[in-house]
Design a protein around this motif. Sequence first.
Motif, PDB file in Angstrom:
ATOM      1  N   ALA A  21       0.831  -1.206   0.000  1.00 14.79           N
ATOM      2  CA  ALA A  21       0.000   0.000   0.000  1.00 14.79           C
ATOM      3  C   ALA A  21       0.867   1.258   0.000  1.00 14.79           C
ATOM      4  CB  ALA A  21      -0.919   0.006   1.211  1.00 14.79           C
ATOM      5  N   HIS A  22       0.323   2.326  -0.557  1.00 13.33           N
ATOM      6  CA  HIS A  22       1.018   3.620  -0.567  1.00 13.33           C
ATOM      7  C   HIS A  22       0.330   4.657   0.319  1.00 13.33           C
ATOM      8  CE1 HIS A  22       2.033   1.826  -4.605  1.00 13.33           C
ATOM      9  NE2 HIS A  22       3.232   2.056  -4.119  1.00 13.33           N
TER      10      HIS A  22
ATOM     11  N   LYS B  22      -3.582   8.964  -5.248  1.00 12.48           N
ATOM     12  CA  LYS B  22      -4.335   7.926  -5.956  1.00 12.48           C
ATOM     13  C   LYS B  22      -4.360   8.184  -7.461  1.00 12.48           C
ATOM     14  CE  LYS B  22      -8.230   6.784  -3.864  1.00 12.48           C
ATOM     15  NZ  LYS B  22      -9.486   6.978  -3.092  1.00 12.48           N
TER      16      LYS B  22
ATOM     17  N   GLY C 217      -1.433   6.814  -9.090  1.00 13.30           N
ATOM     18  CA  GLY C 217      -1.308   5.363  -9.097  1.00 13.30           C
ATOM     19  C   GLY C 217      -1.090   4.722  -7.744  1.00 13.30           C
ATOM     20  N   ALA C 218      -1.196   5.518  -6.671  1.00 17.03           N
ATOM     21  CA  ALA C 218      -0.991   4.962  -5.339  1.00 17.03           C
ATOM     22  C   ALA C 218      -2.076   3.942  -5.005  1.00 17.03           C
ATOM     23  CB  ALA C 218      -0.984   6.077  -4.291  1.00 17.03           C
ATOM     24  N   ARG C 219      -1.662   2.893  -4.332  1.00 19.63           N
ATOM     25  CA  ARG C 219      -2.598   1.874  -3.860  1.00 19.63           C
ATOM     26  C   ARG C 219      -3.094   2.271  -2.472  1.00 19.63           C
ATOM     27  NH1 ARG C 219      -1.014  -4.272  -2.040  1.00 19.63           N
ATOM     28  NH2 ARG C 219      -3.041  -4.823  -1.170  1.00 19.63           N
ATOM     29  N   GLU C 220      -4.415   2.338  -2.317  1.00 24.90           N
ATOM     30  CA  GLU C 220      -5.025   2.737  -1.052  1.00 24.90           C
ATOM     31  C   GLU C 220      -5.443   1.511  -0.260  1.00 24.90           C
ATOM     32  OE1 GLU C 220      -8.304   6.036   0.094  1.00 24.90           O
ATOM     33  OE2 GLU C 220      -9.070   4.379  -1.120  1.00 24.90           O
ATOM     34  N   CYS C 221      -5.203   1.543   1.035  1.00 23.51           N
ATOM     35  CA  CYS C 221      -5.661   0.482   1.930  1.00 23.51           C
ATOM     36  C   CYS C 221      -6.414   1.116   3.094  1.00 23.51           C
ATOM     37  CB  CYS C 221      -4.483  -0.337   2.457  1.00 23.51           C
ATOM     38  SG  CYS C 221      -4.973  -1.681   3.584  1.00 23.51           S
TER      39      CYS C 221
END
Length: 277
Positions: free
Chosen positions: A105-106, A187, A190-194
């Motif tokens: 995750a980012h 986001k 391209g950031a991955r959200e958790c």
Amino acid sequence: MVVAVCAFRLENVRRHLRHNLDQLNGDEYVVLLDRPVTPEAEKVATQVNEAGGTMRILGATRGLSASRNTVLREWADRHVLFVDDDVRLEASAVDAVRAAFRAGAHVVGARLRPPRELRRLPWFLSSGQFHLVGWHRDRGDIKIWGACMGVDADFARRQGLTFDLDLSRTGGNLQSGEDTSFIALMKEAGARECLLPEHAVVHDVDPGRLTLRYLLRRAYWQGRSEARRHQSAAGLRKELTRHRTAPESRCTPLLFCVYGAATAIGVGHGLLLRLRK
């Protein structure tokens, strides 16, 4: 992982220091105080350093965004968990954020809840206004908010992303939105959200924020912030939806009108200020 407390209130730093340190597991605990150097600030810095953390006094009040940008710049290769100075961490939530980063995750967020000892809320504060004090509802979806916000600083650096100084809360003003705007930019890049709705930390807000006067000011500044972000119509709709969806309150129609009006006035004032520039 670095746990970064971007602080303004010395009493909060002191109150939550020991508890928060006890929730960590090999993490670095950093406090950045957005105030001038004073003997009292230096005393608290010594307490933080002796307890095992690191505290830096920034020397002037430059705002929350500037403090967070300092963290992104100086810990640019780290995973950072930003927390407000009035947040009480829980070990399970910190562990879950760390695990989410390790899984790729980012940006990471946990649920923000009120203190359990706060048994009864005033009639003018329903779940429809929880966002004004930085609480999520007990159930349902959450969004990442700055009071507990995990960020991959290396990803942000590579994308050239920082927190917007124009949306920053500085000193006593109640401007907002730099956190959610930053997350949106991450986001988009391209950031991955958790999201971790099953894990919570306590947002132990000052009792002075649980007054009608403060909440109306906060609603007004929310409108100002939406106008500054060029999201006047969408932001106002979002706020009105929040204020009218509080099924536990018999005062929802009244609260919808009162807080909605305050937000609308803030939007209008914000638009006027933009036109004058």
